[in-house]
Design a protein around this motif. Structure first.
Motif, short mmCIF file in Angstrom:
data_model
loop_
_atom_site.label_atom_id
_atom_site.label_comp_id
_atom_site.label_asym_id
_atom_site.label_seq_id
_atom_site.Cartn_x
_atom_site.Cartn_y
_atom_site.Cartn_z
N PRO A 157 -24.64 9.28 -32.13
CA PRO A 157 -24.01 9.20 -30.80
C PRO A 157 -24.92 8.50 -29.78
O PRO A 157 -26.15 8.57 -29.86
CB PRO A 157 -23.80 10.66 -30.43
CG PRO A 157 -24.87 11.39 -31.17
CD PRO A 157 -25.06 10.65 -32.45
N ARG A 158 -24.28 7.84 -28.80
CA ARG A 158 -24.97 7.21 -27.69
C ARG A 158 -24.20 7.49 -26.41
O ARG A 158 -22.97 7.53 -26.41
CB ARG A 158 -25.08 5.69 -27.89
CG ARG A 158 -25.92 5.28 -29.07
CD ARG A 158 -26.10 3.78 -29.14
NE ARG A 158 -24.84 3.09 -29.36
CZ ARG A 158 -24.70 1.77 -29.32
NH1 ARG A 158 -25.75 1.01 -29.05
NH2 ARG A 158 -23.54 1.21 -29.55
N VAL A 159 -24.92 7.69 -25.33
CA VAL A 159 -24.30 7.89 -24.03
C VAL A 159 -24.98 6.98 -23.03
O VAL A 159 -26.15 6.63 -23.18
CB VAL A 159 -24.39 9.36 -23.56
CG1 VAL A 159 -23.64 10.28 -24.50
CG2 VAL A 159 -25.84 9.80 -23.43
N GLY A 160 -24.25 6.57 -22.01
CA GLY A 160 -24.80 5.70 -20.99
C GLY A 160 -24.06 5.87 -19.68
O GLY A 160 -22.92 6.35 -19.63
N TYR A 161 -24.72 5.45 -18.60
CA TYR A 161 -24.12 5.53 -17.27
C TYR A 161 -24.50 4.28 -16.48
O TYR A 161 -25.65 3.85 -16.49
CB TYR A 161 -24.60 6.78 -16.52
CG TYR A 161 -23.94 6.95 -15.16
CD1 TYR A 161 -22.64 7.44 -15.07
CD2 TYR A 161 -24.61 6.62 -13.99
CE1 TYR A 161 -22.03 7.59 -13.83
CE2 TYR A 161 -24.01 6.77 -12.75
CZ TYR A 161 -22.71 7.26 -12.68
OH TYR A 161 -22.09 7.40 -11.46
N ASN A 162 -23.51 3.70 -15.81
CA ASN A 162 -23.73 2.54 -14.95
C ASN A 162 -23.65 3.00 -13.50
O ASN A 162 -22.62 3.51 -13.05
CB ASN A 162 -22.68 1.45 -15.22
CG ASN A 162 -22.95 0.19 -14.42
OD1 ASN A 162 -22.70 0.14 -13.23
ND2 ASN A 162 -23.46 -0.81 -15.10
N LYS A 172 -20.37 3.18 -11.43
CA LYS A 172 -20.13 4.61 -11.48
C LYS A 172 -19.26 4.98 -12.68
O LYS A 172 -18.29 5.72 -12.59
CB LYS A 172 -19.49 5.11 -10.18
CG LYS A 172 -20.38 4.91 -8.96
CD LYS A 172 -19.72 5.42 -7.69
CE LYS A 172 -20.63 5.21 -6.49
NZ LYS A 172 -20.01 5.68 -5.22
N GLU A 173 -19.65 4.43 -13.83
CA GLU A 173 -18.90 4.66 -15.06
C GLU A 173 -19.81 5.33 -16.09
O GLU A 173 -20.98 4.98 -16.24
CB GLU A 173 -18.36 3.36 -15.62
CG GLU A 173 -17.28 2.71 -14.76
CD GLU A 173 -16.68 1.50 -15.43
OE1 GLU A 173 -16.46 1.55 -16.66
OE2 GLU A 173 -16.44 0.49 -14.75
N PHE A 174 -19.22 6.27 -16.81
CA PHE A 174 -19.91 6.98 -17.89
C PHE A 174 -19.33 6.51 -19.21
O PHE A 174 -18.11 6.44 -19.39
CB PHE A 174 -19.72 8.49 -17.72
CG PHE A 174 -20.26 9.30 -18.86
CD1 PHE A 174 -21.63 9.46 -19.02
CD2 PHE A 174 -19.41 9.90 -19.78
CE1 PHE A 174 -22.14 10.21 -20.07
CE2 PHE A 174 -19.90 10.65 -20.82
CZ PHE A 174 -21.29 10.80 -20.97
N TYR A 175 -20.21 6.16 -20.17
CA TYR A 175 -19.79 5.68 -21.47
C TYR A 175 -20.37 6.58 -22.56
O TYR A 175 -21.45 7.14 -22.40
CB TYR A 175 -20.27 4.25 -21.72
CG TYR A 175 -20.07 3.30 -20.57
CD1 TYR A 175 -18.82 2.76 -20.30
CD2 TYR A 175 -21.14 2.93 -19.76
CE1 TYR A 175 -18.64 1.89 -19.24
CE2 TYR A 175 -20.97 2.06 -18.71
CZ TYR A 175 -19.71 1.54 -18.45
OH TYR A 175 -19.54 0.68 -17.40
N PHE A 176 -19.66 6.66 -23.65
CA PHE A 176 -20.22 7.36 -24.80
C PHE A 176 -19.54 6.87 -26.07
O PHE A 176 -18.41 6.38 -26.06
CB PHE A 176 -20.08 8.88 -24.67
CG PHE A 176 -18.67 9.39 -24.71
CD1 PHE A 176 -18.06 9.72 -25.92
CD2 PHE A 176 -17.93 9.53 -23.54
CE1 PHE A 176 -16.76 10.19 -25.96
CE2 PHE A 176 -16.63 10.00 -23.57
CZ PHE A 176 -16.04 10.33 -24.78
N ASN A 177 -20.26 7.01 -27.15
CA ASN A 177 -19.74 6.64 -28.47
C ASN A 177 -20.37 7.57 -29.48
O ASN A 177 -21.59 7.73 -29.50
CB ASN A 177 -20.06 5.18 -28.79
CG ASN A 177 -19.51 4.77 -30.14
OD1 ASN A 177 -18.51 5.31 -30.59
ND2 ASN A 177 -20.16 3.81 -30.78
N ALA A 178 -19.55 8.21 -30.30
CA ALA A 178 -20.04 9.20 -31.27
C ALA A 178 -19.54 8.85 -32.66
O ALA A 178 -18.53 9.39 -33.12
CB ALA A 178 -19.61 10.60 -30.86
#
Length: 698
Positions: free
Chosen positions: A395-400, A404-410
Motif C-alpha cells: 500500500p501507498r498513501v499520499g497527500y497534495n 488538498k487531495e488524499f490518494y491511496f493505493n492498496a
C-alpha cells in the motif's frame, strides 16, 4: 621459470614499443581486457565474509536523530564496534545477497548503523561502476576519457598506475593508485579515494589471485568520514573474504560473543578491545563490576566476560523484587518513537518481512509548480509459503497540499507459481479527481445558459476503484492478464448535484484484458489493454476502450541510457462524454522518484486534459548520462551525479500539438527538472519539479 617470464615480458614490451605502442598503453589495455581474457561471470559464486567496524562520533547535534539509521549513536557513547560474519552469494561483483549469520555490536539493542557502508565492501574494479551503479571505474576502457593516467615501473613484472580525474573532480570519479601485473593486467592492489553521497572514503583493496577470486577482494580496508549539519562521524572497517569456516544457512545469531570469537579469522585491535571493555563496564551490574573487570584483565577474554554478564542477567530474574532494576517505561516509549519517527520500521524472518517508511522522511516529499507540495508513505509486507508461492501487500498513501487531495493505493499480489509468473492481483484505491464537463453542459441546457455555476465544482468527482485480475506467463515473451475493473465516481459537491437532478455517484464495471509482450531480450516492452463497460442501470457508464503502449530503455556505455515511450488510446464506444479515463494516460500522484515518471509522463500538463479527449497519441524521449555537462559548473558541478534531457509530445482533441522540453539533474541532496511547454511551436509555460534525494540510498 621467473627468468623465462621476465624474458618473455621484456620481449613483448620491446616489440610493442618498436611498433609505436607505449608501455603505459600496453599495460592499461591489458587491465581493460583482464576480466574478458582471464575470468568469467561470478554469478553463483559464494564466499564467507567477516567484517568489523569501528565508529567514532567526533561532533554531533540534534540533527543526527533525523539521519536514517544514525539515531542509535545520536546520544550516549561516542565509540562503537561491530562484527559481522556473513555468506555472500554473488550475481555480479556488486550485486549480491548478504546473508548475515552472526552479528555482534556495542551499539544499543544490537542495532546496525550506516548500512550504506556495505556497498563499499566489494569494489568492482573492472566494471563500468565501482559501487552498485555509481562511481565510474578508472579501470574500465569506456571511462578512460574522464581520467588521467601515469605510471612507475616496479620489480617482478609489476607497475604502479596513478589515476585522477582528467578535467574536474566529481562525485562520480575517484583518484588513487594501483599495482598491476604487467603480463596479465591483473590488479593486485588498489587504493581509491573519493566522495559520494556525503561520504568521503579511502579504500585499500587487495584482490584475489586467480579465477573468479581475481575479481573480488581477499582483504578490503575502508576509512570513511561523514559530515552533515555540524555532525562528524568516522568509521574504519575491514572485510576478509573466503573465510574457512562455513556456517549452516539456518544460523542467524545476534549478540553471541562466544560464537563470534570462535569464527573470527583475525584478532581484535587494542582499540577494539578497549571499546568492548568500556561497553562491559557500562552494562555490568554495579555489584559485579569489579569482579567482571578483574576476570577480563586476567584472561583478556571478552567473550567469557560477556557470557558471564548474560548469565547474571538471567539469574537476576530470580532475585528479590527489591533488588531488580527499575524498568524505565518512559525510555521504552521514547525508543519506540525514535525508531519510527525518522527511520523505516522493518522486520524480516525466513518466510515473512515487513517494511514501513518512516513518518518523517524528506525523500517522500516532492514539489512541482503545477501540483505544489506532495507527501507520501509506503508499506511493504510479504509472506513466502514456498519458493514458488508467496503473497505481497504494497500500500501507498499520499497527500497534495495545494490541491488538498488524499490518494491511496492498496495492491495485494498472490503468486502461486513463480515459474510461470502466475498469480492473482487485487487492488483498491483513490485516484486523482476526474473531470466530467458533460454534467455542466447538461445542467445549462436544462436550466439555461445564464445560470451561475462558478465555484460549485460540479464537474469534479473523486474516483474510487477496485480491480481484481489473474496473470500468467505461458512463455518467456508474453504475459496475459484478465479481470474486472470497477469505478465509483463520487461528486465532491453531492448536494448541488442532487439539487439539479443529477446522480451523486456514477459507476462503471468492465472486464479487462491486457497483453504484455517482450519478444526478445533487450527488446521494447509492448502492452495492449482492452476494456468494455457494462450498462447495468442509468448511472452505470457503458464504454469500450483500447490502448497500446511501448517502452524501451537502451543502455549505453558509461551508464548512459536512452529512454523511449510511445503510446495511444481510443474510446471506440462512448454513449456520453462522462469520465474519459485512460489506463496509461493519467496523472501519477504517487510516483517513486527520478526513475519512475520523470521520463515517461508530462510534467506541466493540466490534470483536466487527461480526461477531456476520446483519444490520445503520446511520445517521450530522454537521454541520461552521469556526466553530461553540468559537472563542469564551478563549485556545484562536482556534486552532480546524473543528468537527463527530455522531449515529450501529445496529440488530443480540442487543442494543438502539445510538447514539453526539459532538463534535469540529480545530486546527493535533490533531483530537479526544469520544463517548458509549447503548443505547436508557440511557447506556453515553464515550471520545475523537485524531489528530495537526501539519504535515499541510506
Amino acid at each position: 621459470m621467473k627468468r623465462v617470464l621476465l624474458t618473455l615480458a621484456m620481449t613483448i614490451v620491446m616489440t610493442s614499443m618498436a611498433s609505436g605502442e607505449s608501455l603505459d598503453s600496453l599495460v592499461m589495455n591489458r587491465v581493460f581486457n583482464f576480466q574478458r581474457n582471464y575470468t568469467h561471470d561470478v554469478n553463483g559464486f559464494s564466499s564467507n565474509v567477516y567484517m568489523k567496524h569501528i565508529y567514532q562520533t567526533h561532533r554531533r547535534n540534534v540533527t543526527l536523530w533525523a539521519i536514517p539509521h544514525m539515531y542509535t549513536i545520536a546520544e550516549g557513547e561516542r565509540t562503537f564496534v561491530s562484527e559481522q560474519y556473513s555468506r555472500f552469494n554473488f550475481r555480479t561483483v556488486d550485486d549480491y545477497d548478504n546473508i548475515q549469520q552472526v552479528y555482534n555490536t556495542t551499539i544499543p539493542r544490537q542495532r546496525h548503523t550506516m548500512p550504506v557502508l556495505m556497498s563499499y565492501v566489494t569494489p568492482n574494479l573492472y566494471g563500468t561502476t565501482i559501487y552498485s551503479g555509481h562511481i565510474l571505474s578508472p579501470f574500465c576502457r569506456e571511462n578512460r576519457i574522464y581520467y588521467h593516467y601515469s605510471s612507475v615501473p616496479l620489480s617482478n613484472n609489476q607497475m604502479r598506475i596513478y589515476f585522477r580525474p582528467k578535467i574536474v573532480p566529481n562525485t562520480q570519479l575517484v583518484q588513487g593508485k594501483a599495482i598491476v601485473d604487467c603480463i596479465t593486467g591483473r590488479i593486485e592492489q588498489a587504493e581509491l579515494e573519493g566522495e559520494y553521497d556525503m561520504i568521503h572514503f579511502q579504500t585499500l583493496t587487495m584482490q584475489g589471485e586467480d579465477g573468479l577470486h581475481a575479481l573480488l577482494p581477499k582483504y578490503c580496508i575502508t576509512d570513511i568520514s561523514f559530515k552533515f549539519a555540524g555532525n562528524h562521524i568516522t568509521s574504519h572497517f575491514e572485510a576478509v573474504f573466503d573465510c574457512p569456516i562455513t556456517l549452516s544457512d539456518t544460523v542467524d545469531v545476534k549478540g553471541d560473543y562466544n560464537l563470534m570469537d570462535s569464527i573470527r579469522p583475525m584478532s581484535l585491535s587494542q582499540q577494539e578491545l578497549d571499546i568492548y571493555e568500556d561497553f562491559i563496564r557500562a552494562h555490568s551490574p554495579v555489584e559485579q563490576e569489579d569482579t567482571l573487570l578483574e576476570e577480563e584483565t586476567d584472561s583478556l577474554n571478552i567473550t567469557a566476560t560477556l557470557v558471564g554478564k548474560k548469565k547474571l542477567d538471567e539469574e537476576g530474574d530470580d532475585q528479590d523484587e527489591t533488588t531488580k532494576p527499575h524498568h524505565n517505561y518512559l525510555k521504552d516509549s521514547w525508543d519506540f518513537i525514535e525508531d519510527n519517527l525518522f527511520h523505516s520500521i522493518g522486520h524480516r524472518s525466513k518466510k515473512s518481512s515487513i517494511q514501513l517508511s518512516s513518518i518523517i522522511d524528506p525523500q517522500y516529499i516532492s514539489y512541482s509548480r503545477s501540483k505544489g507540495l506532495s507527501y507520501k508513505m509506503k508499506l511493504y509486507a510479504s509472506y513466502h509459503f514456498s519458493d514458488l508461492s508467496w503473497i505481497e501487500f504494497r500500500p501507498r498513501v499520499g497527500y497534495n497540499f495545494k490541491l488538498k487531495e488524499f490518494y491511496f493505493n492498496a495492491p495485494l499480489h498472490f503468486i502461486y507459481n513463480s515459474s510461470l509468473d502466475a498469480g492473482i492481483d487485487a487492488s483498491y484505491g483513490k485516484d486523482n479527481r476526474i473531470g466530467n464537463a458533460s454534467v455542466l453542459e447538461e445542467i445549462k441546457k436544462e436550466y439555461g445558459e445564464s445560470i451561475d455555476l462558478d465555484g460549485m465544482d460540479l464537474d469534479l468527482f473523486d474516483d474510487y476503484y477496485w480491480n481484481v485480475s489473474h496473470h500468467i506467463r505461458p512463455c518467456n515473451w508474453i504475459n496475459i492478464s484478465s479481470g474486472l475493473v470497477f469505478h465509483q465516481r463520487c461528486a465532491i459537491n453531492p448536494q448541488a448535484m442532487k439539487q439539479y437532478g443529477k446522480f451523486e455517484k456514477y459507476y462503471s464495471l468492465a472486464p479487462s484484458i491486457t497483453l504484455q509482450l517482450n519478444p526478445w531480450q533487450n527488446a521494447p516492452f509492448f502492452t495492449v489493454n482492452y476494456e468494455r463497460g457494462f450498462k447495468l442501470n442509468n448511472n452505470y457508464i457503458r464504454y469500450e476502450r483500447i490502448e497500446a503502449d511501448a517502452s524501451f530503455k537502451y543502455k549505453m556505455r558509461r551508464t548512459e541510457q536512452i529512454n523511449t515511450r510511445i503510446g495511444g488510446g481510443l474510446y471506440t464506444d462512448k454513449k456520453n462524454n462522462y469520465f474519459l479515463d485512460f489506463a496509461n494516460f493519467r496523472a501519477n500522484n504517487l510516483p517513486d522518484g527520478w526513475d519512475d515518471d520523470w521520463s515517461g509522463d508530462f510534467q506541466l500538463l493540466s490534470s483536466r486534459l487527461y480526461n477531456e479527449s476520446s483519444y490520445y497519441l503520446r511520445g517521450h524521449l530522454s537521454y541520461e548520462a552521469p556526466l553530461l555537462g553540468a559537472f563542469l559548473t564551478p563549485a556545484i558541478g562536482r556534486y552532480v551525479e546524473r543528468e537527463r534531457t527530455y522531449l515529450s509530445t501529445l496529440s488530443i482533441d480540442h487543442t494543438r500539438q502539445y510538447s514539453e522540453l526539459g532538463y534535469g539533474f540529480s545530486c546527493r541532496f535533490f533531483s530537479m527538472g526544469i520544463f517548458a511547454s509549447f503548443l505547436n511551436t508557440e511557447y506556453q509555460n515553464m515550471g520545475c519539479k523537485f524531489t528530495f534525494e537526501l539519504f535515499r540510498r541510506w
